[in-house]
Design an enzyme around this catalytic site. Sequence first.
Site, PDB file in Angstrom:
ATOM      1  N   TYR A  60       0.843  -1.197   0.000  1.00 13.03           N
ATOM      2  CA  TYR A  60       0.000   0.000   0.000  1.00 13.03           C
ATOM      3  C   TYR A  60       0.882   1.253   0.000  1.00 13.03           C
ATOM      4  O   TYR A  60       0.579   2.238  -0.674  1.00 13.03           O
ATOM      5  CB  TYR A  60      -0.932   0.045   1.208  1.00 13.03           C
ATOM      6  CG  TYR A  60      -1.937  -1.090   1.285  1.00 13.03           C
ATOM      7  CD1 TYR A  60      -2.466  -1.667   0.138  1.00 13.03           C
ATOM      8  CD2 TYR A  60      -2.347  -1.586   2.512  1.00 13.03           C
ATOM      9  CE1 TYR A  60      -3.385  -2.697   0.209  1.00 13.03           C
ATOM     10  CE2 TYR A  60      -3.267  -2.613   2.599  1.00 13.03           C
ATOM     11  CZ  TYR A  60      -3.785  -3.173   1.448  1.00 13.03           C
ATOM     12  OH  TYR A  60      -4.695  -4.192   1.527  1.00 13.03           O
ATOM     13  N   ALA A 118       4.225  18.784  -7.143  1.00  8.70           N
ATOM     14  CA  ALA A 118       5.067  19.250  -6.038  1.00  8.70           C
ATOM     15  C   ALA A 118       5.901  18.106  -5.470  1.00  8.70           C
ATOM     16  O   ALA A 118       7.083  18.281  -5.163  1.00  8.70           O
ATOM     17  CB  ALA A 118       4.210  19.879  -4.934  1.00  8.70           C
ATOM     18  N   ARG A 173       6.931  15.429  -7.062  1.00  8.81           N
ATOM     19  CA  ARG A 173       8.007  15.123  -8.028  1.00  8.81           C
ATOM     20  C   ARG A 173       9.139  16.137  -7.916  1.00  8.81           C
ATOM     21  O   ARG A 173      10.321  15.771  -7.939  1.00  8.81           O
ATOM     22  CB  ARG A 173       7.453  15.111  -9.453  1.00  8.81           C
ATOM     23  CG  ARG A 173       6.695  13.863  -9.811  1.00  8.81           C
ATOM     24  CD  ARG A 173       6.462  13.747 -11.313  1.00  8.81           C
ATOM     25  NE  ARG A 173       5.688  14.848 -11.859  1.00  8.81           N
ATOM     26  CZ  ARG A 173       4.360  14.907 -11.879  1.00  8.81           C
ATOM     27  NH1 ARG A 173       3.652  13.921 -11.373  1.00  8.81           N
ATOM     28  NH2 ARG A 173       3.740  15.946 -12.414  1.00  8.81           N
ATOM     29  N   GLN A 174       8.792  17.416  -7.774  1.00  5.86           N
ATOM     30  CA  GLN A 174       9.824  18.449  -7.637  1.00  5.86           C
ATOM     31  C   GLN A 174      10.628  18.253  -6.355  1.00  5.86           C
ATOM     32  O   GLN A 174      11.862  18.368  -6.361  1.00  5.86           O
ATOM     33  CB  GLN A 174       9.177  19.832  -7.652  1.00  5.86           C
ATOM     34  CG  GLN A 174       8.580  20.195  -8.985  1.00  5.86           C
ATOM     35  CD  GLN A 174       7.636  21.395  -8.915  1.00  5.86           C
ATOM     36  OE1 GLN A 174       7.318  21.883  -7.846  1.00  5.86           O
ATOM     37  NE2 GLN A 174       7.201  21.852 -10.073  1.00  5.86           N
ATOM     38  N   ARG A 227      25.218  14.932   8.808  1.00  4.03           N
ATOM     39  CA  ARG A 227      24.630  14.226   7.666  1.00  4.03           C
ATOM     40  C   ARG A 227      23.208  13.767   7.980  1.00  4.03           C
ATOM     41  O   ARG A 227      22.293  13.944   7.178  1.00  4.03           O
ATOM     42  CB  ARG A 227      25.473  13.003   7.295  1.00  4.03           C
ATOM     43  CG  ARG A 227      26.715  13.309   6.554  1.00  4.03           C
ATOM     44  CD  ARG A 227      27.366  12.005   6.084  1.00  4.03           C
ATOM     45  NE  ARG A 227      28.661  12.314   5.558  1.00  4.03           N
ATOM     46  CZ  ARG A 227      29.808  11.927   6.101  1.00  4.03           C
ATOM     47  NH1 ARG A 227      29.821  11.187   7.181  1.00  4.03           N
ATOM     48  NH2 ARG A 227      30.946  12.267   5.548  1.00  4.03           N
ATOM     49  N   GLU A 247       4.772  16.548   2.417  1.00  8.15           N
ATOM     50  CA  GLU A 247       4.093  16.668   1.118  1.00  8.15           C
ATOM     51  C   GLU A 247       3.144  15.503   0.889  1.00  8.15           C
ATOM     52  O   GLU A 247       2.034  15.691   0.363  1.00  8.15           O
ATOM     53  CB  GLU A 247       5.110  16.750  -0.020  1.00  8.15           C
ATOM     54  CG  GLU A 247       4.476  16.988  -1.378  1.00  8.15           C
ATOM     55  CD  GLU A 247       3.732  18.303  -1.465  1.00  8.15           C
ATOM     56  OE1 GLU A 247       2.544  18.284  -1.854  1.00  8.15           O
ATOM     57  OE2 GLU A 247       4.317  19.352  -1.157  1.00  8.15           O
ATOM     58  N   ASP A 249      -4.905  25.179   2.860  1.00  3.85           N
ATOM     59  CA  ASP A 249      -3.898  26.199   3.166  1.00  3.85           C
ATOM     60  C   ASP A 249      -2.976  25.749   4.298  1.00  3.85           C
ATOM     61  O   ASP A 249      -1.769  25.995   4.264  1.00  3.85           O
ATOM     62  CB  ASP A 249      -4.558  27.528   3.538  1.00  3.85           C
ATOM     63  CG  ASP A 249      -5.197  28.237   2.348  1.00  3.85           C
ATOM     64  OD1 ASP A 249      -4.998  27.780   1.195  1.00  3.85           O
ATOM     65  OD2 ASP A 249      -5.909  29.236   2.574  1.00  3.85           O
TER      66      ASP A 249
END
Length: 123
Positions: A21, A35, A37-38, A60, A74, A100
């Site tokens: 899933y 967005a 993908r960017q 790191r 995202e 928003d």
Amino acid sequence: MEESPFKGKTGPKRVINAFFYSVDGLKAALQHEDAFRQEMLLALVLIPLALYLEPSAIGRVLMIAAVLLVLIVELLNSAVEAAVDRISFEHHHLIKRAKDMGSAAVLVSLLNVVVTWGLILLG
């Protein structure tokens, strides 16, 4: 209230199903979300750069974690938008607020990358 028939499943089959899933979710985000993908391209540049630039293991880790956090936020933002769009395309102040706020969460995670990288590389 009716519960999902998938709730309560346990064991190795549940873990395997959950993995697939998740893979489906990543594929959907890559296919449908510009967005994401960017930000994935940004991650593909910044993560190797973090491995190259920062001599400290902790540095790191922090730099990479900040970048991965953007992808996580995202994905959650896209999930909220998809769920809201499934319910209604009607203009409503609560729908606008939800979208928003999701967008603001992505912005804060991107600012976190800038601050984290800046403090580690310049500090």
